[in-house]
Design a protein around this motif. Structure first.
Motif, PDB file in Angstrom:
ATOM      1  N   LEU A  99       0.908  -1.320   0.048  1.00 29.65           N
ATOM      2  CA  LEU A  99       0.181   0.022   0.031  1.00 29.65           C
ATOM      3  C   LEU A  99       0.689   1.323  -0.130  1.00 29.65           C
ATOM      4  O   LEU A  99       0.369   2.155  -0.532  1.00 29.65           O
ATOM      5  N   VAL A 100       2.157   1.299   0.564  1.00 31.47           N
ATOM      6  CA  VAL A 100       2.876   2.432   0.544  1.00 31.47           C
ATOM      7  C   VAL A 100       3.972   2.657  -0.545  1.00 31.47           C
ATOM      8  O   VAL A 100       4.573   3.513  -0.609  1.00 31.47           O
ATOM      9  N   ALA A 101       3.803   1.496  -1.566  1.00 29.71           N
ATOM     10  CA  ALA A 101       4.760   1.612  -2.485  1.00 29.71           C
ATOM     11  C   ALA A 101       4.743   2.791  -3.290  1.00 29.71           C
ATOM     12  O   ALA A 101       5.634   3.364  -3.709  1.00 29.71           O
ATOM     13  N   PRO A 102       3.547   3.405  -3.769  1.00 29.77           N
ATOM     14  CA  PRO A 102       3.246   4.520  -4.465  1.00 29.77           C
ATOM     15  C   PRO A 102       4.086   5.785  -3.972  1.00 29.77           C
ATOM     16  O   PRO A 102       4.861   6.470  -4.464  1.00 29.77           O
ATOM     17  N   LEU A 103       3.919   5.651  -2.490  1.00 22.04           N
ATOM     18  CA  LEU A 103       4.602   6.831  -1.740  1.00 22.04           C
ATOM     19  C   LEU A 103       6.061   6.694  -1.736  1.00 22.04           C
ATOM     20  O   LEU A 103       6.823   7.671  -1.696  1.00 22.04           O
TER      21      LEU A 103
END
Length: 197
Positions: A99-103
């Motif tokens: 879930l935090v990959a784009p960030l």
């Protein structure tokens, strides 16, 4: 029936009618479901593209450092740029799909962009020639795009092996860095106050 070893991809099997099937590795043995598609648009090349971006950034920083090598003082701008580039590269090659990959990807891109701005600012302060700067920009663009092109070609089947694509990307990145250093070295030699040719 013919069975052929297919490297890390598993095996390829030809039946009596001459039709080939690719079988990949699984816990139960070989399975058609685990064979990696040859031309899959679903393969995520985000890491490879980020590596291409940072290879271009390394070429830029190495070239500009070579151009300003005659200045004895250490530039805080350059040091900060190198630290940010290292952090961004580490994040880009270590993130996992989550879930935090784009960030994390955005953070890596922000580090890269900030490193570019600081590197260019250091080059302006060192009075790197416009000609050298434009040549380095062209080399950087060619280095990054060639690495991205290599991995995009791998998805399409050329080269057909990932290790070949990685080796080609290393060669492209190395050539880009070497060309940038050569351009920067020449500019530093021709700059006022530089050593005589």
């Amino acid at each position: 029936m013919v069975v052929a070893a297919n490297g890390n991809d598993g095996i390829a099997v030809r039946d009596a009618r001459g039709a080939w099937r690719r079988l990949g590795f699984s816990d139960e043995g070989f399975s058609a479901d685990t064979a990696i598609p040859l031309r899959s648009p679903d393969i995520d090349l985000t890491t490879e593209y980020l590596v291409g971006l940072f290879a271009g950034l390394l070429a830029l920083m190495a070239g500009l450092s070579a151009a300003r090598r005659n200045r004895p003082q250490v530039s805080a701008l350059s040091v900060t740029a190198y630290v940010l580039a290292l952090i961004g590269f580490a994040v880009s090659v270590s993130y996992r799909s989550s879930l935090v990959a784009p960030l994390l990807i955005l953070f890596a891109l922000a580090c890269a962009l900030t490193a570019v701005v600081l590197t260019v600012a250091a080059a302006v302060r060192a009075r790197v020639s416009v000609r050298a700067a434009l040549t380095l920009a062209a080399i950087v663009a060619c280095t990054s795009s060639s690495i991205c092109w290599i991995f995009s070609g791998w998805v399409s089947g050329t080269p057909d092996d990932y290790s070949t694509a990685v080796l080609s990307a290393w060669l492209a990145g190395g050539a880009g860095v070497a060309a940038s250093v050569m351009v920067g070295w020449t500019d530093g030699r021709n700059a006022p106050g530089g050593p005589a040719a």
